[in-house]
Design an enzyme around this catalytic site. Sequence first.
Site, PDB file in Angstrom:
ATOM      1  N   ARG A   1      46.291  48.254  46.166  1.00 20.24           N
ATOM      2  CA  ARG A   1      46.787  47.088  45.443  1.00 20.24           C
ATOM      3  C   ARG A   1      45.670  46.384  44.685  1.00 20.24           C
ATOM      4  NH1 ARG A   1      48.981  43.434  49.940  1.00 20.24           N
ATOM      5  NH2 ARG A   1      47.240  44.405  51.043  1.00 20.24           N
TER       6      ARG A   1
ATOM      7  N   LYS B   1      39.181  35.052  51.547  1.00 16.72           N
ATOM      8  CA  LYS B   1      39.407  36.458  51.871  1.00 16.72           C
ATOM      9  C   LYS B   1      38.272  37.365  51.408  1.00 16.72           C
ATOM     10  CE  LYS B   1      42.870  40.150  51.311  1.00 16.72           C
ATOM     11  NZ  LYS B   1      42.059  41.119  50.561  1.00 16.72           N
TER      12      LYS B   1
ATOM     13  N   PHE C   1      47.829  44.143  55.699  1.00 15.20           N
ATOM     14  CA  PHE C   1      47.739  43.558  57.039  1.00 15.20           C
ATOM     15  C   PHE C   1      48.041  44.597  58.113  1.00 15.20           C
ATOM     16  CE2 PHE C   1      48.599  39.407  54.706  1.00 15.20           C
ATOM     17  CZ  PHE C   1      47.278  39.039  54.728  1.00 15.20           C
TER      18      PHE C   1
ATOM     19  N   TRP D   1      31.752  53.611  55.916  1.00 16.97           N
ATOM     20  CA  TRP D   1      31.090  52.414  55.386  1.00 16.97           C
ATOM     21  C   TRP D   1      29.601  52.672  55.206  1.00 16.97           C
ATOM     22  CZ3 TRP D   1      27.141  49.205  56.943  1.00 16.97           C
ATOM     23  CH2 TRP D   1      27.022  47.976  56.274  1.00 16.97           C
TER      24      TRP D   1
ATOM     25  N   PHE E   1      31.134  50.315  63.480  1.00 17.39           N
ATOM     26  CA  PHE E   1      30.156  49.251  63.260  1.00 17.39           C
ATOM     27  C   PHE E   1      28.881  49.620  64.016  1.00 17.39           C
ATOM     28  CE2 PHE E   1      33.706  47.058  61.623  1.00 17.39           C
ATOM     29  CZ  PHE E   1      33.296  45.891  60.986  1.00 17.39           C
TER      30      PHE E   1
ATOM     31  N   THR F   1      38.585  49.817  53.095  1.00 21.39           N
ATOM     32  CA  THR F   1      37.378  50.639  53.186  1.00 21.39           C
ATOM     33  C   THR F   1      37.711  52.014  53.751  1.00 21.39           C
ATOM     34  OG1 THR F   1      36.124  48.616  53.598  1.00 21.39           O
ATOM     35  CG2 THR F   1      35.030  50.693  54.087  1.00 21.39           C
TER      36      THR F   1
ATOM     37  N   LYS G   1      40.581  48.146  56.496  1.00 22.40           N
ATOM     38  CA  LYS G   1      41.665  49.063  56.101  1.00 22.40           C
ATOM     39  C   LYS G   1      41.438  49.656  54.719  1.00 22.40           C
ATOM     40  CE  LYS G   1      45.869  47.394  55.281  1.00 22.40           C
ATOM     41  NZ  LYS G   1      45.225  46.127  55.457  1.00 22.40           N
TER      42      LYS G   1
ATOM     43  N   ALA H   1      51.460  41.040  51.913  1.00 19.48           N
ATOM     44  CA  ALA H   1      52.191  41.728  52.976  1.00 19.48           C
ATOM     45  C   ALA H   1      52.839  40.771  53.957  1.00 19.48           C
ATOM     46  CB  ALA H   1      51.253  42.674  53.723  1.00 19.48           C
TER      47      ALA H   1
END
Length: 558
Positions: free
Chosen positions: A96, A107, A303, A411, A383, A75, A73, A275
């Site tokens: 954030r 994480k 999230f 990405w 991906f 990214t 998210k 979140a």
Amino acid sequence: MSHKSDIEIAREASKKPIQEIGTRLGISADDLLPYGHDKAKVSQGFIDSVQNREDGKLILVTAINPTPAGEGKTTTTVGLGDGLNRIGKNAMICIREASLGPNFGMKGGAAGGGYAQVVPMEEMNLHFTGDFHAITSAHSLLSAMIDNHIYWGNEQGIDTRRVQWRRVVDMNDRSLRQITSSLGGVSNGFAREDGFDITVASEVMAILCLANDLKDLEKRLGDIIVAYRRDKSPVYCRDIKAEGAMTVLLKDAMQPNLVQTLENNPAFVHGGPFANIAHGCNSVIATKTALKVADYVVTEAGFGADLGAEKFMNIKCRKAGIAPSAVVIVATVRAMKMNGGVAKADLGAENVEAVQKGCANLGRHIENVKSFGVPVVVAINHFVTDTDAEIDAVKEYVGTHGCEAVLSRHWELGSEGSEDLARKVVELADSGSANFGPLYPDEMSLFEKIETIAKRIYRADEVLADQKIRNQLREWEDAGYGNLPVCMAKTQYSFSTDPNLRGAPTGHSVPVREVRLSAGAGFIVVVCGEIMTMPGLPRKPAAENIRLNEAGQIEGLF
């Protein structure tokens, strides 16, 4: 084909002096407080000076429920911001700050990935500009002043059995969840039960992220309910005269942090409430300032859309008087397969049937976000293992829900890979089709608000809450807090309160374990299921592999 790691890419970044990034936004060097060469805080004077400008368009990036397969998210948020600038738009992002605890737990980083990152990523994931330390200090000051007030005569008549203000530390430490404080005799005060939450769950964090300026911040801090008397009347932070000193500690932390992406586009990184146990959005002051200096502002909510986006709409937008012009829901083929029952070890193999089955989770989020009256586009975060057939399956499914799925390769390619997504977002944002409205009105009862979210967002059959919780909600309504929104605290991994229940479950119940009044922040926290407001470290925490190498560089953080 091997790819460079996130940290390798970040260390190769060609960063521009932060004053140059500020100049792009019309922020003079005099209005920047630099922290080194690549990050700075923006002065309140500049923020005040742009308030008469028209707002740009706000784009929310949210996602499906997170899985071990990864969604990307942040990214995507960074890649979209870069993509908008690439196609000639004046855009910036607002995200954030990262919490230390999860970084040393499991994480990892929170600055994007690949060629869609915000830099300096190492500093952002550690101490950054000290905002979280300031929040921890302000919270701890209030904790100390409460116990000190009780020790020196307890003029306010605080019932020590009803002290509501827990302590905080910005680290995952399960042993602190429930403690006994003030042991050791008369000189140490009155022994009582206490406990710690993680800093990002602090009401001070929520207040800083919802306050419009220092004056509003101080008022909200003063409104915090810290304890109750024997007659159950509330004792506020202002009653023990702590809000002024707390505001002093937060003075600099209140100013948004300006940094840049790998492509030298501006980004505000400010605030960081979780979140799942808080409202999961960056600060109001950063978002509203960005809307004054950019034509398109891309922000994210933590999230999945059932948590972050719901709270963004029902809490942040309601409190700040803002509304999104479009919403991007991030999904990956890998996550669809995992929602469809494929094990993580088998995600590399093509499985169109599992993708189709797992898309039910994505469909639920599309329906939910649309219910707020905003146009939606799905971003398929690419991906290298994705096959054309799997991608087509997602696109076909999304089409049945009346919106479009766009493949984005930010990405791997940076802004070049997100041009198509950027163009689609501009089309939606400029269409004027948004008719935003929160899910429930202010005047609805607190329990009905909880039921509304549980039934309309989670698709639960019922909310389970004992009489004590229902009575507490009614008492708060009688005290004048009935118009507040509710902040649901539950697992991020499922629409239900069972983290193992993936996909789009129905027929489940939402058990409410506890409710907390955050009078300063202006919402009711509803703790559901087994969610913890103080996480623990995993069996093998990431901290075991974090160290400095011989060149003085950080290894193992990402």
